[in-house]
Design an enzyme around this catalytic site. Structure first.
Site, PDB file in Angstrom:
ATOM      1  N   SER A  40     -19.864  30.178   4.873  1.00  0.00           N
ATOM      2  CA  SER A  40     -21.235  29.559   4.452  1.00  0.00           C
ATOM      3  C   SER A  40     -22.051  29.771   5.444  1.00  0.00           C
ATOM      4  CB  SER A  40     -20.672  28.011   4.338  1.00  0.00           C
ATOM      5  OG  SER A  40     -20.682  27.331   5.384  1.00  0.00           O
ATOM      6  N   HIS A 144     -15.150  27.234   1.293  1.00  0.00           N
ATOM      7  CA  HIS A 144     -13.916  27.407   2.095  1.00  0.00           C
ATOM      8  C   HIS A 144     -12.784  27.238   1.103  1.00  0.00           C
ATOM      9  CE1 HIS A 144     -15.858  26.413   6.108  1.00  0.00           C
ATOM     10  NE2 HIS A 144     -16.571  27.485   5.644  1.00  0.00           N
ATOM     11  N   GLU A 153     -16.440  19.786   3.941  1.00  0.00           N
ATOM     12  CA  GLU A 153     -15.767  19.275   4.811  1.00  0.00           C
ATOM     13  C   GLU A 153     -15.722  17.756   5.072  1.00  0.00           C
ATOM     14  OE1 GLU A 153     -16.499  21.134   8.692  1.00  0.00           O
ATOM     15  OE2 GLU A 153     -16.539  23.038   7.528  1.00  0.00           O
ATOM     16  N   GLU A 194      -9.862  26.681   6.676  1.00  0.00           N
ATOM     17  CA  GLU A 194      -9.498  26.182   7.984  1.00  0.00           C
ATOM     18  C   GLU A 194      -8.384  25.515   8.160  1.00  0.00           C
ATOM     19  OE1 GLU A 194     -13.294  24.122   9.030  1.00  0.00           O
ATOM     20  OE2 GLU A 194     -14.353  25.973   9.136  1.00  0.00           O
ATOM     21  N   ASP A 230     -19.254  17.766   6.548  1.00  0.00           N
ATOM     22  CA  ASP A 230     -20.445  18.486   6.562  1.00  0.00           C
ATOM     23  C   ASP A 230     -20.443  18.694   5.304  1.00  0.00           C
ATOM     24  OD1 ASP A 230     -21.533  20.911   6.722  1.00  0.00           O
ATOM     25  OD2 ASP A 230     -20.191  22.196   7.715  1.00  0.00           O
ATOM     26  N   GLU A 271     -23.195  16.451   8.746  1.00  0.00           N
ATOM     27  CA  GLU A 271     -23.607  17.765   8.900  1.00  0.00           C
ATOM     28  C   GLU A 271     -24.464  18.279   7.540  1.00  0.00           C
ATOM     29  OE1 GLU A 271     -20.856  20.184  10.990  1.00  0.00           O
ATOM     30  OE2 GLU A 271     -21.553  22.038  10.124  1.00  0.00           O
ATOM     31  N   ASP A 298     -26.618  22.431  11.368  1.00  0.00           N
ATOM     32  CA  ASP A 298     -25.797  23.478  11.247  1.00  0.00           C
ATOM     33  C   ASP A 298     -26.823  24.707  10.669  1.00  0.00           C
ATOM     34  OD1 ASP A 298     -24.138  25.719  11.277  1.00  0.00           O
ATOM     35  OD2 ASP A 298     -22.841  24.761   9.972  1.00  0.00           O
ATOM     36  N   LYS A 323     -22.840  27.138  17.413  1.00  0.00           N
ATOM     37  CA  LYS A 323     -21.958  28.228  17.243  1.00  0.00           C
ATOM     38  C   LYS A 323     -22.265  29.416  18.147  1.00  0.00           C
ATOM     39  CE  LYS A 323     -20.806  26.771  12.140  1.00  0.00           C
ATOM     40  NZ  LYS A 323     -21.095  26.936  10.979  1.00  0.00           N
ATOM     41  N   HIS A 351     -16.269  25.923  15.669  1.00  0.00           N
ATOM     42  CA  HIS A 351     -15.533  27.140  15.282  1.00  0.00           C
ATOM     43  C   HIS A 351     -16.336  27.711  14.162  1.00  0.00           C
ATOM     44  CE1 HIS A 351     -12.986  24.680  12.355  1.00  0.00           C
ATOM     45  NE2 HIS A 351     -14.225  24.314  12.331  1.00  0.00           N
ATOM     46  N   LYS A 374     -16.042  20.737  16.782  1.00  0.00           N
ATOM     47  CA  LYS A 374     -15.465  20.819  15.662  1.00  0.00           C
ATOM     48  C   LYS A 374     -14.608  22.051  15.655  1.00  0.00           C
ATOM     49  CE  LYS A 374     -17.607  22.073  11.728  1.00  0.00           C
ATOM     50  NZ  LYS A 374     -18.443  21.988  10.554  1.00  0.00           N
TER      51      LYS A 374
END
Ligand code: PGA
Ligand code: ZN
Length: 397
Positions: A40, A144, A153, A194, A230, A271, A298, A323, A351, A374
């Site tokens: 994403s 994901h 998330e 994940e 998230d 997030e 993010d 990131k 990550h 995270k």
């Protein structure tokens, strides 16, 4: 002085090829690092090229400028050289995947040359002795996992954990407890990229399961565990609004929904609650709930100082996801963290959904005194970082 840089393709956790770099120094230092990869991804991220293209371009343009020319002890020089070799704003010539792998491998070679652990080399003698709180992905969907929650998330946040190790184990327990609770509801749950459970339930049900799971584990362990999200809202967003399957929310409805969830579930962290272009919406939500939760950018900030500066000016969010591969080098990531800290924004080192065994981000989080990291909850590519954090706390790296 860097004596050689070699690049190869290795596997990431999704089974895709990614770039790995080895850096050797004349005095015998060695560093190895690999680039992660997002699913994403933000619109404004640095460019990830197909690994074979990125490797060929870096061999042609960047490596000749590094070998015999630049010292690993000067990370800014390494990264400036990578930028100059690339010549674009977004690493579209050599690929942010080649750039970040070389940048991180050079840092490790620099640490090895000095005989220091990476976190100490990057953080220096004036580093504090704080440890980041790990945000652990427990339930998820979005990009994901198919047929799961719309929110990408649901993250455990063990804010009361007395140590980083206890926080890491707490997140794993919440992950385990969530599985039992989903079983009790007769919901089958595969895992997403994940390692979070990816059940075919509504977002509303996921909130309930998370609340119960963190309460049960908190009671058991005797310290406070909250949770966060998230939303990865850019992935839900189109001209019509935010698509939750049975309902499309307008921006105003989205802000009201998130604010309501923050209060109802005492969320520690949110997030990307809105689209990556909506600084105004971020600012409005931050105004409403920023005193009691983290509103983190993010896809909004993509670890980019100029986008973060726009956010600071607008009052958008109060924290930034970091990131390194979003921006392409450790120096750029450090600059973003420094700008954030100056303006009271918390940094959350992160990550990607596609990962390797590389542990650089664990060291980066400790080196920069980041309040959060995270990096998942279970699965080898996630536990690599979590276990490295435990070792760093134990001074055993
Ligand atoms: P990505 O997702 O690595 O697939 O971009 C992680 C995130 O959105 O935080
Ligand atoms: Zn995100």
């Amino acid at each position: 002085l860097i004596s050689s840089v070699s690049l190869r393709r290795v596997l990431d956790s999704r089974g895709n090829p990614t770039v790995e770099a080895d850096v050797l120094t004349e005095s015998g230092g060695f560093g190895r690092a690999a680039a992660p990869s997002g699913a994403s991804t933000g619109e404004y991220e640095a460019i990830e090229l197909p690994p074979s293209e990125a490797i060929a371009a870096a061999r042609r343009l960047a490596i000749p400028r590094l070998e015999g020319e630049v010292h690993t002890g000067d990370q800014r020089a390494v990264d400036t050289t990578l930028r100059a070799a690339d010549g674009t704003e977004n690493f579209s010539e050599i690929g942010a995947n080649s750039a970040v792998a070389i940048s991180m491998a050079a840092a490790k070679a620099g640490a090895d040359t000095l005989g220091l652990p990476l976190y100490q080399h990057l953080g220096g003698a004036f580093r504090g002795d704080n440890f980041p709180i790990p945000l652990g992905n427990v339930i998820g969907g979005g990009e994901h996992a198919k047929e799961a929650t719309h929110i990408q998330e649901f993250l455990a946040a063990p804010v009361g954990a007395p140590s980083v190790a206890e926080a890491v184990f707490a997140n794993a327990k919440v992950h385990g407890r969530a599985s039992e609770l989903l079983d009790e509801r007769d919901v089958p749950a595969a895992k997403g990229d994940e390692g979070a459970w990816a059940p075919p339930i509504s977002d509303a049900e996921a909130f309930e399961v998370m609340e119960e799971a963190v309460e049960d584990v908190a009671d058991d362990l005797g310290f406070e565990i909250k949770f966060g999200l998230d939303v990865a809202a850019s992935e839900l967003h189109s001209e019509e609004g935010y698509d939750f399957g049975d309902e499309v929310k307008s921006t105003a409805e989205m802000i009201a929904y998130i604010a309501e969830m923050v209060d109802e579930y005492d969320l520690a962290y949110v997030e990307d609650p809105l689209d990556e272009n909506d600084y105004e919406g971020f600012a409005e939500l931050t105004d409403e709930v920023g005193d009691r939760t983290l509103i983190c950018g993010d896809d909004l900030f993509v670890t980019n100082t100029s986008r973060l500066q726009d956010g600071i000016d607008a009052g958008a969010g109060n924290s930034i996801l970091i990131k390194p591969n979003q921006i392409g080098s450790l120096t750029d990531a450090f600059d973003a963290i420094e700008l954030a800290t100056e303006h009271g924004y918390d940094s959350v080192i992160s990550h990607r959904s596609g990962e390797t065994e590389d542990t650089t981000i664990a060291h980066l989080a400790v080196a920069t005194d980041a309040p959060f990291i995270k990096t998942g909850t279970v699965q080898g590519e996630r536990t690599a970082k979590l276990n490295e954090l435990i070792r760093i706390a134990d001074d055993a790296v």
